[in-house]
Design a protein around this motif. Structure first.
Motif, PDB file in Angstrom:
ATOM      1  N   VAL A 413      38.197  35.455  43.898  1.00  0.00           N
ATOM      2  CA  VAL A 413      37.951  36.604  44.768  1.00  0.00           C
ATOM      3  C   VAL A 413      36.691  37.395  44.434  1.00  0.00           C
ATOM      4  O   VAL A 413      36.246  38.217  45.232  1.00  0.00           O
ATOM      5  CB  VAL A 413      39.169  37.547  44.751  1.00  0.00           C
ATOM      6  N   VAL A 463      36.369  40.863  51.256  1.00  0.00           N
ATOM      7  CA  VAL A 463      37.176  41.555  50.245  1.00  0.00           C
ATOM      8  C   VAL A 463      37.972  42.687  50.881  1.00  0.00           C
ATOM      9  O   VAL A 463      39.120  42.946  50.494  1.00  0.00           O
ATOM     10  CB  VAL A 463      36.279  42.055  49.099  1.00  0.00           C
ATOM     11  N   PRO A 473      42.567  45.378  45.603  1.00  0.00           N
ATOM     12  CA  PRO A 473      42.141  44.014  45.922  1.00  0.00           C
ATOM     13  C   PRO A 473      43.060  42.953  45.317  1.00  0.00           C
ATOM     14  O   PRO A 473      43.587  43.126  44.211  1.00  0.00           O
ATOM     15  CB  PRO A 473      40.735  43.930  45.310  1.00  0.00           C
ATOM     16  N   PHE A 502      34.724  46.115  42.908  1.00  0.00           N
ATOM     17  CA  PHE A 502      34.488  46.312  44.338  1.00  0.00           C
ATOM     18  C   PHE A 502      33.978  47.723  44.606  1.00  0.00           C
ATOM     19  O   PHE A 502      33.053  47.930  45.402  1.00  0.00           O
ATOM     20  CB  PHE A 502      35.774  46.032  45.107  1.00  0.00           C
TER      21      PHE A 502
END
Length: 796
Positions: A413, A463, A473, A502
């Protein structure tokens, strides 16, 4: 000549440009990775190793199999005294005859073996010329024996020519064909099969597209391409039959177990010398070989080519130089970390502990940070290359192979976010906002070309679509830590670290949107960042520190609730680095790092180690306790802890981590450290290992680029920010100061920092070109050189 950081095995030269190995029996193979960006080789202190072009696994020149105990696969030279019958090798291996003198010098782009046996001194220099597809072995023989000698030279290596995965040799050898060119004094070989996924008629059904060649600048007396004829049936490389009375049969063709043996005869009078020059490489056409050999056929040719290599490296390394009271820091930053990151990670993408040849989406993007203070256009090239391996939907290949352009789509990810992350750092460094408008195609849609800005937004949007119901996330198949390979396979598990990462990307990229005047995107990114921050601060605190995440079933990991892996490093450090957490929680998180994770070799990745595998964690938990990510120091992550401690002005702790992970300082206990002292390892065994403090997986690690960056940016505190070059040191208070020369936007900033009050930080005054300067962010200038004097202390 001064010797720096000397141990019983070796030392750095006074200028730091070479590491000199004094004896061949180092605790593990100590290697040099040499590359010009396309052709490369790895060579150990006993002559082991392999060569390649473009891809170390798909286009391997010679066979090599990993054995860090025996280190008995390589490219070798045998020397035989024809009067006495004595046989030895200038690299010690493979003959193992004890040498009267031995030395191996590793430099930037070259290796020199110097040995002496019974008065015959041999200086063997191995290097890769710039912009060419071959390597050169320059072997100088000096007769100090007091009498004329007659020597026979035999070379030996096994042809691979294609995929390195030729352990099923009885299969792979059937496709190789060799020949000898008597006029040109070279052997050449090719393969009727290239074992890679290319072609339009089924699996493994294309020709190898190169010819390997191995030649010498003197008349070849004999040669051999059949392994059995050289070694002898049931023979070995220590006492091969060809060195002990069996004549070479000069067998080439398509029916052999192919090797490359060239035999030369030398007669050298007492006090005289002679030089033999070997050439090994790959070409597309046989007609290219003689021209390539001719370019490097005399000692003068070789000296000129080697000089060009040294000049290239000296030029690249000269744009960033530091002078601090810590000479180990100086050596690492000025020389070896950047050499490792460029030669080993960006160009070679291979070493002894791990061979790849592929590009990792997140890996080489991060490595390309090393180019920013050298040549930012190379970072541009890396960004464009990686963007071209992004899918139209915004996801990316986890890794891909050059040559075949095949790769691995995964549910990792974090990979895709490193594109906007590195792009943001590039913009800070260069101010070249127009670069984000560069249009790049997508991996699955060559007809669609969009800007790097849009590529980055597509990654960010993916995302945003991968958030849990709590707004954290998802962790998917891994989130930078590949070993967390089973935590979120059902796409329900959460990653606390990913929330921090993120958030950092969103806030940084929102600034790019602001500079572009894209107010709607800026607002959307900042709004999303605030939602991530709110969810993080609502759910991620574990009472004393931040937990690592949740499994698909909702169970926490990296939490005080667990018995194994109770605390992980990354959630603590990135809570500081990203500024997602309130300051008091940042401080508490780093207190927990000091309490549980900061050990003699820096910061552990987690603690306690998993002693029982957990199939809902992944392969991380299956490593032996204390090894690699399972309770060891994982160097890549450990470098980030320097950033975190320095950011909170915990200067002494930041420096303690620097010292703890330093390969030079740890290498002063070489038998424990085991690995090379001049490059970073991937990992250091933690306290749960009986080998606590032993390093491994050197060279091929993302820690080299990051280690250099956090030292310069956060300990020395000289870093690019949106407004210019920030001066904000976090140094040991006992330092009197330091100097740094750094290229920034085409200008060489020569900065002297003085510390009269012996503080760890705080800028009292700055002078730029002799004039007082307000503030500690120096704005970009159009000059080619600027002098800066910084005085630390409290500002009046």
């Amino acid at each position: 000549m001064e010797r720096l950081f000397e141990t019983k095995y070796g030392y750095f030269s006074a200028d730091g440009n070479e590491y000199v190995i004094k004896r061949y029996d180092t605790p593990k193979p100590w290697v040099n990775v040499i590359s010009n960006g396309d052709y490369g080789l790895v060579i150990s202190q006993t002559g082991g190793g392999f060569s390649w072009l473009t891809h170390s696994e798909f286009n391997r020149v010679n066979r090599w199999h990993q054995d860090l105990i025996q280190d008995n696969w390589g490219k070798y030279l045998y020397v035989k005294n024809n009067e006495t019958g004595e046989v030895w090798s200038p690299t010690f291996m493979p003959v193992k005859t004890p040498l009267d003198f031995y030395e191996c010098r590793y430099g930037f782009g070259y290796t020199v073996f110097t040995s002496e046996y019974k008065g015959i001194r041999i200086e063997m220099t191995v290097f890769v010329p710039l912009n060419d597809t071959l390597e050169v072995w320059n072997v100088r023989f000096i007769n100090n024996s007091g009498q004329k000698v007659s020597l026979s030279l035999f070379t030996y290596f096994e042809w691979c020519l294609g995929s390195s995965a030729d352990f099923h040799r009885e299969f792979h050898k059937t496709f190789i064909e060799t020949a000898f060119n008597a006029d040109g004094n070279y052997m050449h070989g090719t393969k009727r099969l290239w074992e890679i996924p290319l072609g339009d008629r089924g699996h493994w059904n294309i020709d190898y597209q190169y010819h390997g060649f191995f030649g010498v600048n003197k008349k070849v007396a004999s040669y051999e391409s059949e392994k059995e004829n050289f070694i002898g049936n049931y023979g070995d490389l220590i006492h091969p039959a060809a060195l002990y009375g069996t004549e070479l049969k000069q067998q080439t063709g398509s029916w052999n177990d192919p090797i490359a043996c060239l035999k030369n005869e030398l007669v050298i009078d007492a006090g005289q010398e002679d030089t033999v020059i070997y050439h090994l490489g790959l070409v597309k056409e046989l007609s290219e070989i003689e021209g390539k050999m001719k370019k490097y056929s005399t000692p003068a040719d070789v000296d000129s080519a080697l000089k060009a290599v040294k000049q290239m490296w000296n030029g690249m390394l000269s744009t960033l130089e530091i002078e601090t009271p810590d000479s180990s820091m100086n050596l690492l930053v000025n020389k070896w970390l950047r050499y490792q990151a460029i030669a080993g990670r960006l160009w070679g993408r291979t070493a002894y502990y791990q061979q790849s040849g592929a590009f990792g989406f997140r890996d080489q993007l991060q490595d390309s940070l090393v180019w920013l203070p050298i040549d930012p256009k190379r970072t541009e090239d890396q960004l464009k290359l990686h963007a071209a391996h992004q899918f139209e939907e915004g996801t990316v290949l986890h890794w891909w192979h050059p040559i075949s352009e095949t790769g691995l789509p995964t549910k990792m990810v974090d990979d895709l976010l490193w594109l906007p992350f590195i792009l943001s750092m590039y913009i800070k460094e260069t101010g070249n906002l127009s670069f984000v408008d560069t249009k790049i195609e997508y991996y699955d849609n060559k007809d669609l070309k969009e800007s790097l800005y849009d590529h980055s937004l597509r990654a960010i949007n993916v995302v945003f679509s991968r958030l849990s119901s709590r707004g954290i996330p998802l962790i998917g198949a891994g989130d930078w830590n590949d070993g967390l390979s089973a935590v979120g396979l059902e796409m329900r598990g959460e990653s606390v670290w990913m929330a921090e990462f993120f958030y950092y990307v969103l806030t940084e990229f929102a600034e790019i949107a602001n500079q572009k005047g894209d107010k709607s995107t800026e607002a959307r990114l900042l709004s999303g960042a605030e939602k991530i921050k709110a969810a993080f601060n609502k759910y991620a605190w574990d009472g004393e520190y931040y937990y690592r995440g949740t499994k698909d079933n909702g169970e926490k990991f990296g939490s005080a609730e667990n018995t194994q892996g109770r605390i992980f490093l990354n959630p603590q450090t990135w809570s500081v680095m990203s500024d997602i957490a309130p300051l008091n929680k940042q401080e508490l998180a780093l207190q927990a790092v000091e309490k549980y994770l900061l050990k003699k070799n820096g910061t552990l990745l987690l603690q306690p180690a998993y002693s029982v595998p957990d199939k809902y964690i992944g392969y991380l938990s299956r490593y032996a306790p204390g090894k690699r990510e399972n309770g060891g120091v994982y160097m890549h992550a450990a470098t980030w802890s320097i950033w975190a401690f320095a950011k909170l002005k915990q200067s002494e702790t930041a420096y303690k981590v620097f010292e703890g992970i330093s390969p030079i300082l740890n290498g002063m206990d070489p038998d424990l450290w085991s690995a090379e002292p001049y490059v970073t390892p991937g990992n250091i065994d933690g306290p749960d290992s009986p080998n606590y403090g032993r390093a491994g997986w050197t060279w091929y690690t993302g820690s080299a680029s990051w280690y250099q960056k956090v030292i310069v940016d956060w300990i020395l505190g000289v870093r690019a920010v949106d407004g210019g070059l920030l001066i904000d040191p976090a140094i040991p208070a006992e330092w009197d100061g330091f100097k740094i020369k750094r290229l920034y936007r085409g200008c060489s900033f020569e900065i002297e920092v003085v510390n009269p009050d012996h503080v760890s930080g705080g800028v009292a005054s700055i002078q730029v070109d002799g004039k007082e300067y307000d503030g500690n962010v120096i704005k970009p200038v159009t000059k080619s050189r600027v002098t800066v004097k910084v005085t630390l202390g409290n500002k009046n």
